[in-house]
Design an enzyme around this catalytic site. Structure first.
Site, PDB file in Angstrom:
ATOM      1  N   ASP A 177      42.958  43.732  36.379  1.00 31.60           N
ATOM      2  CA  ASP A 177      42.244  43.485  37.640  1.00 31.60           C
ATOM      3  C   ASP A 177      42.030  44.778  38.430  1.00 31.60           C
ATOM      4  O   ASP A 177      42.845  45.697  38.375  1.00 31.60           O
ATOM      5  CB  ASP A 177      43.047  42.482  38.482  1.00 31.60           C
ATOM      6  CG  ASP A 177      42.221  41.918  39.626  1.00 31.60           C
ATOM      7  OD1 ASP A 177      40.984  41.853  39.492  1.00 31.60           O
ATOM      8  OD2 ASP A 177      42.816  41.551  40.652  1.00 31.60           O
ATOM      9  N   HIS A 183      33.611  48.313  35.931  1.00 37.34           N
ATOM     10  CA  HIS A 183      33.822  47.585  34.669  1.00 37.34           C
ATOM     11  C   HIS A 183      33.694  48.549  33.483  1.00 37.34           C
ATOM     12  O   HIS A 183      34.468  48.492  32.529  1.00 37.34           O
ATOM     13  CB  HIS A 183      32.818  46.445  34.527  1.00 37.34           C
ATOM     14  CG  HIS A 183      33.047  45.335  35.513  1.00 37.34           C
ATOM     15  ND1 HIS A 183      34.273  44.738  35.690  1.00 37.34           N
ATOM     16  CD2 HIS A 183      32.216  44.721  36.401  1.00 37.34           C
ATOM     17  CE1 HIS A 183      34.187  43.800  36.630  1.00 37.34           C
ATOM     18  NE2 HIS A 183      32.945  43.774  37.080  1.00 37.34           N
ATOM     19  N   LEU A 209      48.324  45.337  14.665  1.00 32.68           N
ATOM     20  CA  LEU A 209      48.341  44.823  16.042  1.00 32.68           C
ATOM     21  C   LEU A 209      47.336  43.693  16.143  1.00 32.68           C
ATOM     22  O   LEU A 209      46.226  43.804  15.620  1.00 32.68           O
ATOM     23  CB  LEU A 209      47.932  45.954  17.014  1.00 32.68           C
ATOM     24  CG  LEU A 209      47.552  45.540  18.436  1.00 32.68           C
ATOM     25  CD1 LEU A 209      48.766  45.015  19.193  1.00 32.68           C
ATOM     26  CD2 LEU A 209      46.943  46.712  19.209  1.00 32.68           C
TER      27      LEU A 209
HETATM   28  C1  IPE Z   1      41.608  37.623  37.040  1.00 35.50           C
HETATM   29  O1  IPE Z   1      41.019  38.455  37.972  1.00 35.50           O
HETATM   30  C2  IPE Z   1      40.733  37.502  35.839  1.00 35.50           C
HETATM   31  C3  IPE Z   1      40.594  38.697  35.044  1.00 35.50           C
HETATM   32  C4  IPE Z   1      41.193  39.842  35.214  1.00 35.50           C
HETATM   33  C5  IPE Z   1      39.733  38.557  33.916  1.00 35.50           C
HETATM   34  P1  IPE Z   1      40.147  37.879  39.164  1.00 35.50           P
HETATM   35  O2  IPE Z   1      39.700  39.031  39.960  1.00 35.50           O
HETATM   36  O3  IPE Z   1      39.101  36.977  38.649  1.00 35.50           O
HETATM   37  O4  IPE Z   1      41.213  37.013  39.962  1.00 35.50           O
HETATM   38  P2  IPE Z   1      41.153  36.422  41.419  1.00 35.50           P
HETATM   39  O5  IPE Z   1      39.874  35.660  41.551  1.00 35.50           O
HETATM   40  O6  IPE Z   1      41.202  37.567  42.360  1.00 35.50           O
HETATM   41  O7  IPE Z   1      42.372  35.559  41.528  1.00 35.50           O
HETATM   42  C1  IPE Z   2      38.784  42.410  36.794  1.00 39.09           C
HETATM   43  O1  IPE Z   2      38.323  43.233  37.791  1.00 39.09           O
HETATM   44  C2  IPE Z   2      37.803  42.256  35.682  1.00 39.09           C
HETATM   45  C3  IPE Z   2      37.166  40.942  35.629  1.00 39.09           C
HETATM   46  C4  IPE Z   2      37.471  39.884  36.307  1.00 39.09           C
HETATM   47  C5  IPE Z   2      36.074  40.837  34.689  1.00 39.09           C
HETATM   48  P1  IPE Z   2      37.560  42.615  39.031  1.00 39.09           P
HETATM   49  O2  IPE Z   2      36.114  42.600  38.735  1.00 39.09           O
HETATM   50  O3  IPE Z   2      38.137  41.319  39.434  1.00 39.09           O
HETATM   51  O4  IPE Z   2      37.864  43.729  40.127  1.00 39.09           O
HETATM   52  P2  IPE Z   2      38.199  43.470  41.632  1.00 39.09           P
HETATM   53  O5  IPE Z   2      39.426  42.616  41.686  1.00 39.09           O
HETATM   54  O6  IPE Z   2      37.017  42.789  42.226  1.00 39.09           O
HETATM   55  O7  IPE Z   2      38.430  44.829  42.182  1.00 39.09           O
HETATM   56 MG    MG Z   3      39.672  40.843  40.744  1.00 35.65          MG
END
Ligand code: IPE
Ligand code: IPE
Ligand code: MG
Length: 224
Positions: free
Chosen positions: A12, A29, A122
């Site tokens: 995240d 990303h 792995l």
């Molecule tokens: C969790 O992150 C999902 C992934 C890392 C793929 P999110 O950014 O979607 O989670 P929330 O919405 O903040 O809980």
């Molecule tokens: C996690 O990073 C990746 C995915 C959910 C695909 P986020 O896109 O949720 O990044 P933040 O949390 O908004 O910074």
């Molecule tokens: Mg996020």
């Protein structure tokens, strides 16, 4: 020292990193993918057998179409350009979650799984369109259909993580302390590490530090 077979990661913080440094969530990303590659290499180096990466949740469909499109394009390119390298490194790729993407992406994912199926160094479980609650419900439905007894062993055997040990370590980067529908059953006894750094800033040495810390934890499993 605690044994270590399986690390699961909620990757995240990409969006926030992108906005902060490049004024674009999508750039985050893209940068996050570099961290994925580094962490895979460190996982191999540590001789860990299973790595589960949360890449897209069932709830992530709520995001703007453009961001979703960008994410899946990134994944397609990754599969096209990197699958042979993963295969050469004896890595097995498995998708957990529901594969209901574009025909092109579904095909690429199936091909990648097929190509790497026999690899043994792995196993990477890529959680894509994954939600733990629906995974558990589907497992229960299957048990009911097969007229099997509902118990822990049978339920575990019908999850998408069947045949692999539960993660000993669960890491969430991005300075947020929640599980966001990830491995709720499998993480019942995981050691959880909430990491302040955003995923693109997470480095091999941060990962190593967590592993070192994990190895020295006294794990009780309800005992003393
Ligand atoms: C969790 O992150 C999902 C992934 C890392 C793929 P999110 O950014 O979607 O989670 P929330 O919405 O903040 O809980
Ligand atoms: C996690 O990073 C990746 C995915 C959910 C695909 P986020 O896109 O949720 O990044 P933040 O949390 O908004 O910074
Ligand atoms: Mg996020």
């Amino acid at each position: 020292m605690n044994p270590l077979n399986h690390v699961a990661i909620i990757m995240d913080g990409n969006g926030r990193w992108g906005l902060k440094y490049k004024n674009s969530r999508n750039a985050g990303h893209q940068e996050g993918l570099k961290t994925v590659e580094k962490i895979i290499q460190e996982t191999i180096h540590q001789k860990i057998k299973y790595l589960t990466l949360y890449a897209f949740s069932t709830e992530n469909w709520k995001r703007p179409r453009k961001e979703i499109k960008y994410l899946f394009n990134l994944l397609e390119n990754f599969l096209i350009t990197k699958i042979d390298k993963l295969n050469d490194q004896n890595i097995k790729l498995k998708i957990i979650g529901i594969k209901n993407f574009s025909t092109k992406l579904n095909k690429l994912l199936n091909l990648a799984e097929k190509k790497t199926f026999k690899n043994t160094k792995l196993q990477i479980n890529l959680a894509l369109n994954y939600g733990s609650k629906s995974e558990i419900i589907n497992a229960l439905k299957k048990l009911k259909k097969d007229k099997k007894q509902i118990n822990e062993k049978n339920l575990s055997k019908n999850l998408q993580t069947r045949d692999i040990p539960d993660p000993e370590i669960l890491i969430r980067t991005g300075n947020t302390k929640r599980l966001s529908n990830f491995l709720l059953w499998q993480a019942a006894y995981s050691e959880i590490f909430f990491e302040k750094k955003l995923w693109p800033s997470f480095e091999r040495r941060d990962f190593k530090k967590i592993i070192r810390k994990y190895k020295s934890i006294k794990r009780n499993f309800g005992s003393i």
